[in-house]
Design a protein around this motif. Structure first.
Motif, PDB file in Angstrom:
ATOM      1  N   LEU A 196       0.983  -1.250  -0.014  1.00 26.60           N
ATOM      2  CA  LEU A 196      -0.132   0.129   0.010  1.00 26.60           C
ATOM      3  C   LEU A 196       0.922   1.412   0.063  1.00 26.60           C
ATOM      4  CD1 LEU A 196      -2.929  -0.801   2.153  1.00 26.60           C
ATOM      5  CD2 LEU A 196      -3.111  -0.648  -0.111  1.00 26.60           C
ATOM      6  N   GLN A 197       2.085   0.982   0.086  1.00 23.51           N
ATOM      7  CA  GLN A 197       2.974   2.503   0.193  1.00 23.51           C
ATOM      8  C   GLN A 197       3.086   3.033  -1.056  1.00 23.51           C
ATOM      9  OE1 GLN A 197       6.644   0.823   1.632  1.00 23.51           O
ATOM     10  NE2 GLN A 197       6.110   1.309   3.950  1.00 23.51           N
ATOM     11  N   LYS A 198       2.903   2.453  -2.156  1.00 21.50           N
ATOM     12  CA  LYS A 198       3.060   2.917  -3.655  1.00 21.50           C
ATOM     13  C   LYS A 198       1.821   2.582  -4.476  1.00 21.50           C
ATOM     14  CE  LYS A 198       7.765   1.838  -4.070  1.00 21.50           C
ATOM     15  NZ  LYS A 198       8.779   1.106  -4.948  1.00 21.50           N
ATOM     16  N   PRO A 199       1.461   3.820  -4.948  1.00 21.57           N
ATOM     17  CA  PRO A 199       0.117   3.499  -5.760  1.00 21.57           C
ATOM     18  C   PRO A 199       0.107   2.316  -6.870  1.00 21.57           C
ATOM     19  CG  PRO A 199       0.724   5.860  -5.666  1.00 21.57           C
ATOM     20  CD  PRO A 199       2.049   5.149  -5.053  1.00 21.57           C
ATOM     21  N   SER A 200       1.043   2.309  -7.410  1.00 18.86           N
ATOM     22  CA  SER A 200       1.218   1.140  -8.254  1.00 18.86           C
ATOM     23  C   SER A 200       0.850  -0.054  -7.674  1.00 18.86           C
ATOM     24  CB  SER A 200       2.500   1.170  -9.210  1.00 18.86           C
ATOM     25  OG  SER A 200       3.612   1.078  -8.062  1.00 18.86           O
TER      26      SER A 200
END
Length: 466
Positions: free
Chosen positions: A25-29
């Motif tokens: 969840l730390q990165k949008p991708s």
């Protein structure tokens, strides 16, 4: 014994999937796959609970799950992206209410599990009622402020710190008396004091600090689940609740740093500094210093720019201009320009609010830049378009020590060659202070609602290409 070991392994697998999901969840991708992995973890926890427990009526439980799932799916599709913060607050309130009510029911049912120490049971019920009720009341207040049911402005309470400390002492003392005498009267003391404490902790918090409050309430919800786990000896609830509680505290700390708030003060309910409650819309500060531009002039600036940053703010969410913004993004990138989105961690009304809005219209994840990444790019950026953002781009946070936002990390948009600010008016942001960015030599203002203004810019840019 083998069954117990198998259930524990399933609960451990649930926690591992949650941790992995949180990491993604730390990165949008990777956020979507992270959400899916976490959902699978929750499914495994439900299966483990069904396997390990004996229920009197499986039909009612399955029926409740089906009804809840249908409502959840409907809300997920129906809720407006602008209302996501309110939605999260509402879900938090449900979690707190359930934890508190289940703990009270466990006491009234008077069936202590054989493997649970009675003292542990009663203390857990007390703490579960205490934390769950605070979570419920606090989340309802947060929802009401975000929804506009009550004023977003901080409601000042005389002797707040003393009152909070007194209520905390009364609650903890009542919990131990409840465990000692097993008298429901003391549980009532816990319930009443936690209701009042939930109010005194959250009412003084202003709308600007909703991201911090929501993060803190997420942590409280996790702690209430942990306490409920100790009530029933459920290792799954203990592990998952501890994970959520710790994650919420870490998120609160990150938000505190991003908004220049004292982390320990937040835990005591001292989030909004007194200065922020004093709004100063100083019109003389801007008089004769504002440079305005038309959508046609903005389109001309963009045509001659090679690198363009777009800074989304809460004004973008209010006007629901993300689709028009995507159209502008596509026009610019089609012309070979490098366009990126500079996203402040607390832009909007909750962590990740802008990321959700942009992901909704399929903005490429690699074009969404963090605060740190954006500040490295901004000095080499030809033009910046600020859409409905204010405090997160206010240079006072860097320059004026007596400002209530001093020390708050901001997007250094003023270091770009040209700054285009789309804003309805010169009204201050949540902090209530003026913004020197608006009178900088390299800043031009375009007044109006974000959606129609962006539509006019898109139209003007297209006409330049005819």
């Amino acid at each position: 014994m083998k069954l117990l070991k198998g259930v524990l392994i399933l609960y451990l697998l649930t926690v591992l999937l949650f941790i992995f999901g949180l990491k993604l969840l730390q990165k949008p991708s990777t956020a979507r796959i992270g959400n899916l992995i976490s959902a699978i973890g929750m499914l495994i926890a439900i299966i483990a609970t069904f396997v390990s427990q004996r229920f009197e009526n499986y039909f009612l439980i399955i029926l409740a799950m089906v009804i809840g799932s249908v409502i959840g799916i409907f809300l997920a599709y129906w809720v407006d992206m602008r209302a996501i913060p309110q939605f999260v607050a509402m879900l938090n309130s449900f979690g707190g209410a359930v934890s508190s009510l289940v703990g009270i029911w466990a006491f009234l049912d008077n069936k202590i599990p054989d493997f649970i120490n009675p003292i542990q049971f009663y203390i857990s019920v007390g703490f579960d009622t205490f934390i769950g009720t605070i979570t419920f009341i606090g989340s309802v207040i947060a929802f009401s402020k975000l929804q506009g049911i009550i004023s977003e402005k901080p409601i000042l309470i005389p002797f707040k710190n003393f009152l909070n400390l007194l209520l905390l002492v009364i609650s903890i003392f009542s919990i131990f008396l409840f465990a000692l005498f097993k008298n429901s009267l003391f549980l009532w003391f816990v319930l009443i004091s936690s209701v009042i404490l939930g109010l005194t902790l959250t009412l003084p918090i202003g709308g600007a600090d909703m991201p911090v409050l929501i993060s803190l309430l997420i942590s409280y919800a996790g702690l209430s689940a942990t306490s409920l786990g100790f009530t029933f000896g459920n290792y799954g609830l203990i592990m998952v609740g501890s994970l959520v509680g710790a994650s919420g505290l870490i998120l609160t700390r990150i938000m505190a740093k991003a908004m220049n708030r004292d982390f320990w003060g937040i835990l005591l309910g001292n989030i909004t500094p007194p200065e922020i409650t004093k709004t100063s819309d100083d019109r003389s500060f801007y008089e004769g210093k504002i440079k305005t531009a038309s959508p046609d002039e903005v389109a001309s600036i963009l045509e001659f720019s090679k690198t363009i940053a777009i800074v989304p703010g809460y004004g973008l969410a209010v006007s629901q201009a993300q689709q028009v913004l995507k159209e502008l993004y596509e026009l610019l990138t089609k012309d070979g320009k490098f366009v990126y989105f500079a996203i402040h961690p607390v832009a909007g009304r909750m962590p990740g609010h802008m990321n959700v809005l942009l992901a909704e219209v399929d903005i490429p994840y690699d074009r969404m830049k963090t605060l740190e990444e954006s500040n490295e790019l901004l000095p080499q950026t030809d033009a910046v378009i600020v859409v409905g953002a204010n405090d997160v781009v206010n240079p006072l946070a860097r320059e004026k020590e007596d400002s209530p936002i001093y020390g708050m990390p901001i997007l250094d948009v003023d270091k770009a060659k040209v700054v285009i600010v789309i804003k309805r008016s010169l009204a201050p942001g949540f902090s209530g202070v003026v913004n020197p960015l608006f009178i900088n030599e390299n800043t031009i203002m375009v007044f109006g609602d974000a959606k129609p203004v962006l539509s006019e810019i898109v139209k003007a840019y297209k006409e330049l290409k005819v």
